[in-house]
Design a protein around this motif. Structure first.
Motif, PDB file in Angstrom:
ATOM      1  N   THR A 237       0.349 -66.748 -52.399  1.00 35.62           N
ATOM      2  CA  THR A 237       0.182 -65.398 -52.939  1.00 35.62           C
ATOM      3  C   THR A 237      -0.662 -64.548 -51.996  1.00 35.62           C
ATOM      4  OG1 THR A 237       0.329 -66.193 -55.224  1.00 35.62           O
ATOM      5  CG2 THR A 237      -0.674 -64.034 -54.878  1.00 35.62           C
ATOM      6  N   ALA A 238      -0.179 -63.356 -51.708  1.00 29.86           N
ATOM      7  CA  ALA A 238      -0.914 -62.397 -50.875  1.00 29.86           C
ATOM      8  C   ALA A 238      -1.386 -61.262 -51.767  1.00 29.86           C
ATOM      9  CB  ALA A 238      -0.026 -61.860 -49.759  1.00 29.86           C
ATOM     10  N   ASP A 239      -2.690 -61.035 -51.785  1.00 28.96           N
ATOM     11  CA  ASP A 239      -3.215 -59.973 -52.641  1.00 28.96           C
ATOM     12  C   ASP A 239      -4.451 -59.347 -52.013  1.00 28.96           C
ATOM     13  OD1 ASP A 239      -3.286 -58.251 -54.745  1.00 28.96           O
ATOM     14  OD2 ASP A 239      -4.099 -59.677 -56.205  1.00 28.96           O
ATOM     15  N   VAL A 240      -4.616 -58.074 -52.268  1.00 26.60           N
ATOM     16  CA  VAL A 240      -5.770 -57.310 -51.800  1.00 26.60           C
ATOM     17  C   VAL A 240      -6.808 -57.276 -52.916  1.00 26.60           C
ATOM     18  CG1 VAL A 240      -6.540 -54.976 -51.142  1.00 26.60           C
ATOM     19  CG2 VAL A 240      -4.414 -55.912 -50.204  1.00 26.60           C
ATOM     20  N   PHE A 241      -8.079 -57.300 -52.559  1.00 29.34           N
ATOM     21  CA  PHE A 241      -9.124 -57.221 -53.575  1.00 29.34           C
ATOM     22  C   PHE A 241     -10.281 -56.363 -53.087  1.00 29.34           C
ATOM     23  CE2 PHE A 241     -10.243 -60.835 -50.933  1.00 29.34           C
ATOM     24  CZ  PHE A 241     -11.621 -60.775 -50.820  1.00 29.34           C
ATOM     25  N   VAL A 242     -11.048 -55.868 -54.034  1.00 26.51           N
ATOM     26  CA  VAL A 242     -12.236 -55.073 -53.734  1.00 26.51           C
ATOM     27  C   VAL A 242     -13.461 -55.963 -53.919  1.00 26.51           C
ATOM     28  CG1 VAL A 242     -13.599 -53.043 -54.335  1.00 26.51           C
ATOM     29  CG2 VAL A 242     -11.108 -52.967 -54.530  1.00 26.51           C
ATOM     30  N   PRO A 243     -14.203 -56.255 -52.865  1.00 24.59           N
ATOM     31  CA  PRO A 243     -15.380 -57.110 -52.982  1.00 24.59           C
ATOM     32  C   PRO A 243     -16.423 -56.513 -53.930  1.00 24.59           C
ATOM     33  CG  PRO A 243     -14.734 -56.877 -50.688  1.00 24.59           C
ATOM     34  CD  PRO A 243     -13.943 -55.878 -51.459  1.00 24.59           C
ATOM     35  N   SER A 244     -17.214 -57.399 -54.524  1.00 25.74           N
ATOM     36  CA  SER A 244     -18.261 -56.960 -55.443  1.00 25.74           C
ATOM     37  C   SER A 244     -19.527 -56.588 -54.679  1.00 25.74           C
ATOM     38  CB  SER A 244     -18.577 -58.075 -56.448  1.00 25.74           C
ATOM     39  OG  SER A 244     -17.438 -58.407 -57.210  1.00 25.74           O
ATOM     40  N   VAL A 245     -20.428 -55.911 -55.370  1.00 25.40           N
ATOM     41  CA  VAL A 245     -21.719 -55.517 -54.800  1.00 25.40           C
ATOM     42  C   VAL A 245     -22.835 -56.157 -55.620  1.00 25.40           C
ATOM     43  CG1 VAL A 245     -23.275 -53.602 -54.278  1.00 25.40           C
ATOM     44  CG2 VAL A 245     -20.799 -53.322 -53.967  1.00 25.40           C
ATOM     45  N   TRP A 246     -23.699 -56.908 -54.930  1.00 25.39           N
ATOM     46  CA  TRP A 246     -24.856 -57.527 -55.581  1.00 25.39           C
ATOM     47  C   TRP A 246     -26.036 -56.581 -55.411  1.00 25.39           C
ATOM     48  CZ3 TRP A 246     -25.232 -62.909 -57.348  1.00 25.39           C
ATOM     49  CH2 TRP A 246     -23.971 -63.507 -57.432  1.00 25.39           C
ATOM     50  N   ASP A 247     -26.494 -56.007 -56.506  1.00 26.39           N
ATOM     51  CA  ASP A 247     -27.515 -54.970 -56.440  1.00 26.39           C
ATOM     52  C   ASP A 247     -28.923 -55.504 -56.185  1.00 26.39           C
ATOM     53  OD1 ASP A 247     -25.681 -52.899 -56.941  1.00 26.39           O
ATOM     54  OD2 ASP A 247     -25.749 -53.306 -59.082  1.00 26.39           O
ATOM     55  N   MET A 248     -29.245 -56.680 -56.708  1.00 23.92           N
ATOM     56  CA  MET A 248     -30.598 -57.203 -56.591  1.00 23.92           C
ATOM     57  C   MET A 248     -30.862 -57.731 -55.181  1.00 23.92           C
ATOM     58  SD  MET A 248     -33.431 -57.689 -58.195  1.00 23.92           S
ATOM     59  CE  MET A 248     -33.000 -57.639 -59.942  1.00 23.92           C
ATOM     60  N   PRO A 249     -31.821 -57.155 -54.453  1.00 22.30           N
ATOM     61  CA  PRO A 249     -32.109 -57.638 -53.101  1.00 22.30           C
ATOM     62  C   PRO A 249     -32.630 -59.072 -53.103  1.00 22.30           C
ATOM     63  CG  PRO A 249     -33.060 -55.457 -53.475  1.00 22.30           C
ATOM     64  CD  PRO A 249     -32.629 -55.974 -54.808  1.00 22.30           C
ATOM     65  N   LEU A 250     -32.226 -59.845 -52.102  1.00 24.48           N
ATOM     66  CA  LEU A 250     -32.742 -61.194 -51.917  1.00 24.48           C
ATOM     67  C   LEU A 250     -33.948 -61.113 -50.999  1.00 24.48           C
ATOM     68  CD1 LEU A 250     -29.314 -62.983 -51.250  1.00 24.48           C
ATOM     69  CD2 LEU A 250     -30.511 -62.753 -53.439  1.00 24.48           C
ATOM     70  N   THR A 251     -35.045 -61.689 -51.393  1.00 24.14           N
ATOM     71  CA  THR A 251     -36.272 -61.600 -50.617  1.00 24.14           C
ATOM     72  C   THR A 251     -36.589 -62.927 -49.940  1.00 24.14           C
ATOM     73  OG1 THR A 251     -37.713 -62.276 -52.457  1.00 24.14           O
ATOM     74  CG2 THR A 251     -37.141 -59.934 -52.293  1.00 24.14           C
ATOM     75  N   THR A 252     -37.505 -62.869 -49.002  1.00 23.03           N
ATOM     76  CA  THR A 252     -37.915 -64.091 -48.303  1.00 23.03           C
ATOM     77  C   THR A 252     -38.626 -65.054 -49.253  1.00 23.03           C
ATOM     78  OG1 THR A 252     -39.939 -62.948 -47.607  1.00 23.03           O
ATOM     79  CG2 THR A 252     -38.086 -62.967 -46.061  1.00 23.03           C
ATOM     80  N   ASP A 253     -39.206 -64.513 -50.307  1.00 19.60           N
ATOM     81  CA  ASP A 253     -39.923 -65.364 -51.268  1.00 19.60           C
ATOM     82  C   ASP A 253     -38.985 -66.052 -52.254  1.00 19.60           C
ATOM     83  OD1 ASP A 253     -42.346 -64.641 -50.148  1.00 19.60           O
ATOM     84  OD2 ASP A 253     -42.574 -62.907 -51.491  1.00 19.60           O
ATOM     85  N   SER A 254     -37.714 -65.617 -52.295  1.00 19.97           N
ATOM     86  CA  SER A 254     -36.786 -66.178 -53.274  1.00 19.97           C
ATOM     87  C   SER A 254     -36.289 -67.567 -52.894  1.00 19.97           C
ATOM     88  CB  SER A 254     -35.577 -65.251 -53.435  1.00 19.97           C
ATOM     89  OG  SER A 254     -34.806 -65.219 -52.238  1.00 19.97           O
ATOM     90  N   GLY A 255     -36.455 -67.928 -51.612  1.00 14.40           N
ATOM     91  CA  GLY A 255     -35.952 -69.213 -51.145  1.00 14.40           C
ATOM     92  C   GLY A 255     -34.495 -69.186 -50.758  1.00 14.40           C
ATOM     93  N   VAL A 256     -33.864 -68.035 -50.898  1.00 15.44           N
ATOM     94  CA  VAL A 256     -32.438 -67.920 -50.584  1.00 15.44           C
ATOM     95  C   VAL A 256     -32.216 -67.702 -49.090  1.00 15.44           C
ATOM     96  CG1 VAL A 256     -30.355 -66.558 -50.962  1.00 15.44           C
ATOM     97  CG2 VAL A 256     -31.864 -67.081 -52.883  1.00 15.44           C
ATOM     98  N   ILE A 257     -33.080 -66.925 -48.442  1.00 12.76           N
ATOM     99  CA  ILE A 257     -32.906 -66.617 -47.022  1.00 12.76           C
ATOM    100  C   ILE A 257     -33.425 -67.788 -46.193  1.00 12.76           C
ATOM    101  CG2 ILE A 257     -33.413 -64.998 -45.170  1.00 12.76           C
ATOM    102  CD1 ILE A 257     -33.975 -62.883 -47.304  1.00 12.76           C
TER     103      ILE A 257
END
Length: 451
Positions: A237-257
């Motif tokens: 299947t070939a389909d186009v999509f619109v990516p989502s936007v994550w509003d909450m910033p990821l910080t260095t203190d979050s452990g994610v970066i």
């Protein structure tokens, strides 16, 4: 990273006709990446005695992968290597179904034969003589019999194609589905993306790959394109999509970066002089100026010349037979040139200017590797996805926003690690090899397609 002894997903194997034959139940290791709007690659290591190996060796064998109960990957087996001895292992190399776009050309006229079978006739329109060209001005614009006066050698966009999604799905349908009969289902067109026809942003195509043609369109509105087999189905299947936007910033203190860096570069162009067809005094010129306010913001003017001649197709009226009278800079002023031909010409010039000004914008680059946590993960119904816009906050407090361009998977030795990548795609030898091969082929086409 967690301690695991099995891959937390499902890997299915199929024949080249999409017939399901089994699963890979206990791989030794899995290494690879899924890529946003690009080729994804994986290497799976199995024991040499694994019974599924006999199916993976079959020509055109296919594989799908599910992770967090969601479709992760589908593609074909493009290589195998292994030991001849007992207790050895076999490595299976996979490339995603995105390769279908890389390996399919966007013909100038997909529904036509390649070779002309008749000679053109003045004031008549026949696909048998046009072959891979278009008589876009109508039968009356076909010049002297046996000539291509009035014909254009570039892809002609149907006037009904307005939106980005429509353009992409038109190209895939005409070439992969209708022309080649590939097992592809093009999803319903929901008119995603903006109007790219009015500003003249429909790309000028001449036997380009579907990948390059689609990427040019996708980049205009930040859209995503998925070319993937849903597990246990018999079609891609070939389909186009619109990516989502994550509003909450990821910080260095979050452990994610986990790691990353950023960069900024000054604008390199605020206005451009576009040089169209023609030599010396006869050459067509046009200027375009940035409309985003860069010159006022930076207090600077940066002029750059761009060659816009190669994609500008001049179709001269029948009555102009003397070369000296074919003056490109007068083309749009001539009353005997149909309006639609003038529009196509101007759009091709404008497109080069828009691309140049876009490339000249100030660049804010970021590259970051992210770690999965209790509150942040890749995939599934509630995780970050390829193409999603994510904002990270550096130690200076500055915010940087970019897309998830890649996600790396590493499984083996009782470990399982998933690393989403934001911004620039991280170096991956398998991806580099695949991209190098595609680039070499693209370069060869560029040498010859304008002829």
């Amino acid at each position: 990273m967690s301690l695991v002894t099995y891959f937390p997903g499902r890997i299915d194997v199929y024949r080249n006709d999409f017939t399901w034959v089994g699963t890979i139940g206990n791989p030794i290791s899995i290494h690879g990446s899924v890529v946003f709007n690009g080729l994804s690659v994986f290497e799976i290591e199995l024991t040499a005695e694994d019974p599924i190996v006999s199916d993976l060796i079959e020509p055109g064998a296919r594989v799908t992968m599910i992770y967090r109960d969601a479709d992760l990957f589908s593609g074909v087996v493009t290589g195998l290597q292994g030991s001849l001895l007992r207790n050895g292992s076999i490595i299976v190399r996979l490339e995603s179904d995105w390769r279908l776009l890389t390996n399919t050309l966007a013909f100038v006229r997909p529904a036509n034969q390649v070779e002309a079978t008749t000679i053109s006739v003045k004031n008549e329109s026949h696909t048998t003589d046009q072959a891979q060209s278009w008589l876009i001005g109508g039968a009356s614009t076909q010049g002297t019999s046996g000539t291509v006066i009035g014909q254009t050698g570039y892809y002609y966009w149907n006037p009904s194609v307005i939106y980005a999604e429509t353009a992409i799905k038109t190209l895939i349908t005409e070439n992969a589905v209708t022309r080649l009969g590939r097992p592809v289902t093009v999803a319903t067109d929901l008119l995603r993306g903006g109007d790219i026809k009015t500003p003249g942003l429909l790309p000028t195509l001449r036997n380009e790959t579907l990948e390059n043609a689609c990427l040019e369109i996708l980049s205009l509105d930040g859209l995503g394109l998925k070319v993937q087999q849903v597990p246990r189905t018999t079609t891609i299947t070939a389909d186009v999509f619109v990516p989502s936007v994550w509003d909450m910033p990821l910080t260095t203190d979050s452990g994610v970066i986990a790691s990353g860096n950023w960069s900024f570069s000054y604008p390199t162009m605020t206005r451009t002089l576009l040089g169209g067809p023609g030599d010396i005094a006869a050459r067509y010129f046009k200027t375009m100026v940035d409309t985003t306010g860069l010159e006022a913001e930076y207090g600077d003017i940066i002029e750059v010349f761009r060659d816009a001649a190669s994609g500008a197709d001049l179709v001269w009226p029948e009555g102009i037979t003397v070369e000296e009278n074919k003056v490109p800079k007068y083309y749009t002023l001539r009353s005997d040139v149909p309006t639609n031909l003038k529009t196509n010409f101007i759009n091709s010039i404008n497109r080069v200017g828009v691309e140049g000004l876009s490339e000249g914008l100030p660049k804010y680059g970021i590259s970051a590797q992210l770690s999965e946590t209790e509150f942040f993960h890749f995939g599934g119904s509630d995780g970050v996805q390829l193409g999603d816009q994510v904002t990270v906050q550096g130690v200076t407090g500055a915010l940087f926003t970019d897309q998830i361009t890649q996600c790396k998977f590493e499984f083996g030795n009782q470990t399982f690690k998933v690393t989403p990548v934001m911004g620039k795609i991280e170096d991956d030898p398998n991806i580099q090899i695949a991209q190098t091969i595609a680039s070499l082929a693209h370069g060869q086409r560029r040498l010859s397609k304008d002829k």
